[in-house]
Design a protein around this motif. Structure first.
Motif, PDB file in Angstrom:
ATOM      1  N   SER A 273     -21.217   3.595 -21.213  1.00  0.00           N
ATOM      2  CA  SER A 273     -21.610   3.941 -19.847  1.00  0.00           C
ATOM      3  C   SER A 273     -21.005   2.965 -18.842  1.00  0.00           C
ATOM      4  N   THR A 274     -20.913   1.693 -19.203  1.00  0.00           N
ATOM      5  CA  THR A 274     -20.290   0.710 -18.322  1.00  0.00           C
ATOM      6  C   THR A 274     -18.805   1.010 -18.149  1.00  0.00           C
ATOM      7  N   ALA A 275     -18.147   1.387 -19.231  1.00  0.00           N
ATOM      8  CA  ALA A 275     -16.717   1.714 -19.162  1.00  0.00           C
ATOM      9  C   ALA A 275     -16.483   2.937 -18.280  1.00  0.00           C
ATOM     10  N   GLU A 276     -17.333   3.946 -18.386  1.00  0.00           N
ATOM     11  CA  GLU A 276     -17.183   5.145 -17.558  1.00  0.00           C
ATOM     12  C   GLU A 276     -17.387   4.813 -16.089  1.00  0.00           C
ATOM     13  N   ALA A 277     -18.406   4.001 -15.800  1.00  0.00           N
ATOM     14  CA  ALA A 277     -18.668   3.628 -14.408  1.00  0.00           C
ATOM     15  C   ALA A 277     -17.509   2.805 -13.849  1.00  0.00           C
ATOM     16  N   THR A 278     -16.966   1.911 -14.652  1.00  0.00           N
ATOM     17  CA  THR A 278     -15.838   1.093 -14.209  1.00  0.00           C
ATOM     18  C   THR A 278     -14.611   1.954 -13.962  1.00  0.00           C
ATOM     19  N   ALA A 279     -14.361   2.910 -14.833  1.00  0.00           N
ATOM     20  CA  ALA A 279     -13.208   3.800 -14.653  1.00  0.00           C
ATOM     21  C   ALA A 279     -13.366   4.627 -13.383  1.00  0.00           C
ATOM     22  N   GLU A 280     -14.579   5.080 -13.104  1.00  0.00           N
ATOM     23  CA  GLU A 280     -14.816   5.875 -11.896  1.00  0.00           C
ATOM     24  C   GLU A 280     -14.580   5.027 -10.643  1.00  0.00           C
ATOM     25  N   LYS A 281     -15.080   3.786 -10.646  1.00  0.00           N
ATOM     26  CA  LYS A 281     -14.860   2.912  -9.494  1.00  0.00           C
ATOM     27  C   LYS A 281     -13.384   2.593  -9.322  1.00  0.00           C
ATOM     28  N   ALA A 282     -12.687   2.390 -10.431  1.00  0.00           N
ATOM     29  CA  ALA A 282     -11.250   2.113 -10.346  1.00  0.00           C
ATOM     30  C   ALA A 282     -10.510   3.295  -9.725  1.00  0.00           C
ATOM     31  N   ALA A 283     -10.909   4.502 -10.089  1.00  0.00           N
ATOM     32  CA  ALA A 283     -10.273   5.691  -9.514  1.00  0.00           C
ATOM     33  C   ALA A 283     -10.560   5.775  -8.013  1.00  0.00           C
ATOM     34  N   GLN A 284     -11.790   5.455  -7.608  1.00  0.00           N
ATOM     35  CA  GLN A 284     -12.132   5.483  -6.192  1.00  0.00           C
ATOM     36  C   GLN A 284     -11.323   4.440  -5.421  1.00  0.00           C
ATOM     37  N   TYR A 285     -11.222   3.232  -5.979  1.00  0.00           N
ATOM     38  CA  TYR A 285     -10.453   2.184  -5.321  1.00  0.00           C
ATOM     39  C   TYR A 285      -8.978   2.569  -5.232  1.00  0.00           C
ATOM     40  N   SER A 286      -8.466   3.170  -6.279  1.00  0.00           N
ATOM     41  CA  SER A 286      -7.070   3.592  -6.281  1.00  0.00           C
ATOM     42  C   SER A 286      -6.823   4.624  -5.194  1.00  0.00           C
ATOM     43  N   SER A 287      -7.748   5.563  -5.056  1.00  0.00           N
ATOM     44  CA  SER A 287      -7.621   6.580  -4.019  1.00  0.00           C
ATOM     45  C   SER A 287      -7.664   5.943  -2.631  1.00  0.00           C
ATOM     46  N   ARG A 288      -8.564   5.007  -2.448  1.00  0.00           N
ATOM     47  CA  ARG A 288      -8.694   4.331  -1.152  1.00  0.00           C
ATOM     48  C   ARG A 288      -7.432   3.525  -0.837  1.00  0.00           C
TER      49      ARG A 288
ATOM     50  N   ASP B 131      -0.783   4.894   2.903  1.00  0.00           N
ATOM     51  CA  ASP B 131      -0.237   5.969   3.744  1.00  0.00           C
ATOM     52  C   ASP B 131      -0.399   5.634   5.222  1.00  0.00           C
ATOM     53  N   ARG B 132      -1.557   5.099   5.589  1.00  0.00           N
ATOM     54  CA  ARG B 132      -1.794   4.754   6.991  1.00  0.00           C
ATOM     55  C   ARG B 132      -0.840   3.647   7.445  1.00  0.00           C
ATOM     56  N   VAL B 133      -0.627   2.657   6.579  1.00  0.00           N
ATOM     57  CA  VAL B 133       0.287   1.568   6.929  1.00  0.00           C
ATOM     58  C   VAL B 133       1.700   2.103   7.098  1.00  0.00           C
ATOM     59  N   ARG B 134       2.113   3.032   6.232  1.00  0.00           N
ATOM     60  CA  ARG B 134       3.455   3.626   6.365  1.00  0.00           C
ATOM     61  C   ARG B 134       3.601   4.324   7.712  1.00  0.00           C
ATOM     62  N   VAL B 135       2.568   5.058   8.118  1.00  0.00           N
ATOM     63  CA  VAL B 135       2.617   5.753   9.407  1.00  0.00           C
ATOM     64  C   VAL B 135       2.721   4.740  10.539  1.00  0.00           C
ATOM     65  N   LEU B 136       1.919   3.696  10.473  1.00  0.00           N
ATOM     66  CA  LEU B 136       1.977   2.676  11.530  1.00  0.00           C
ATOM     67  C   LEU B 136       3.336   1.989  11.567  1.00  0.00           C
ATOM     68  N   GLU B 137       3.886   1.691  10.396  1.00  0.00           N
ATOM     69  CA  GLU B 137       5.222   1.083  10.366  1.00  0.00           C
ATOM     70  C   GLU B 137       6.261   2.004  10.968  1.00  0.00           C
ATOM     71  N   ARG B 138       6.150   3.294  10.680  1.00  0.00           N
ATOM     72  CA  ARG B 138       7.116   4.251  11.225  1.00  0.00           C
ATOM     73  C   ARG B 138       6.973   4.332  12.738  1.00  0.00           C
ATOM     74  N   ILE B 139       5.745   4.317  13.230  1.00  0.00           N
ATOM     75  CA  ILE B 139       5.529   4.367  14.679  1.00  0.00           C
ATOM     76  C   ILE B 139       6.140   3.145  15.345  1.00  0.00           C
ATOM     77  N   VAL B 140       5.886   1.988  14.764  1.00  0.00           N
ATOM     78  CA  VAL B 140       6.375   0.748  15.372  1.00  0.00           C
ATOM     79  C   VAL B 140       7.893   0.663  15.307  1.00  0.00           C
ATOM     80  N   THR B 141       8.478   1.036  14.197  1.00  0.00           N
ATOM     81  CA  THR B 141       9.935   0.901  14.071  1.00  0.00           C
ATOM     82  C   THR B 141      10.676   2.013  14.775  1.00  0.00           C
ATOM     83  N   ASP B 142      10.152   3.229  14.782  1.00  0.00           N
ATOM     84  CA  ASP B 142      10.862   4.344  15.404  1.00  0.00           C
ATOM     85  C   ASP B 142      10.726   4.353  16.920  1.00  0.00           C
ATOM     86  N   ARG B 143       9.569   3.988  17.423  1.00  0.00           N
ATOM     87  CA  ARG B 143       9.323   4.098  18.849  1.00  0.00           C
ATOM     88  C   ARG B 143       8.845   2.778  19.427  1.00  0.00           C
ATOM     89  N   GLY B 144       9.365   1.686  18.955  1.00  0.00           N
ATOM     90  CA  GLY B 144       8.909   0.367  19.403  1.00  0.00           C
ATOM     91  C   GLY B 144       9.037   0.170  20.904  1.00  0.00           C
TER      92      GLY B 144
END
Length: 99
Positions: A32-47, A53-66
């Motif tokens: 049960s501990t392993a399952e809970a840890t795997a689920e949290k790891a998946a959530q963190y990975s998604s986050r 993705d957000r950082v990529r968008v911000l970098e593109r905004i800053v570099t393209d339209r600085g």
């Protein structure tokens, strides 16, 4: 001493059954501990993926339209100065004109 031999002989299977039960409980806890840890790891990975993705968008905004962003920031500062000059006078109701 002779009476203890049958008692010890009966205690051995009881201890073995108890030890096997404790081992099953420990395995269930680990699972049960392993399952809970795997689920949290998946959530963190998604986050993390979302944040990357957000950082990529911000970098593109800053570099393209600085330069445009700098111009827009200055325009907002100019607008703020205009707003501050008229601050405290809502809709011209507080001003009295000479008639």
């Amino acid at each position: 001493m002779g009476e203890l031999i049958p008692i010890v002989a009966l205690m051995i299977p009881i201890v073995a059954i108890w030890a096997k039960h404790q081992q099953k409980i420990a395995e269930m806890n680990v699972k049960s501990t392993a399952e809970a840890t795997a689920e949290k790891a998946a959530q963190y990975s998604s986050r993390v993926t979302d944040l990357e993705d957000r950082v990529r968008v911000l970098e593109r905004i800053v570099t393209d339209r600085g330069y445009d962003i700098a111009t827009q920031i200055e325009a907002l500062r100019d607008q703020r100065r205009v707003d501050e000059d008229d601050a405290g006078v809502p809709l011209g109701l507080g001003r009295k004109e000479n008639v």
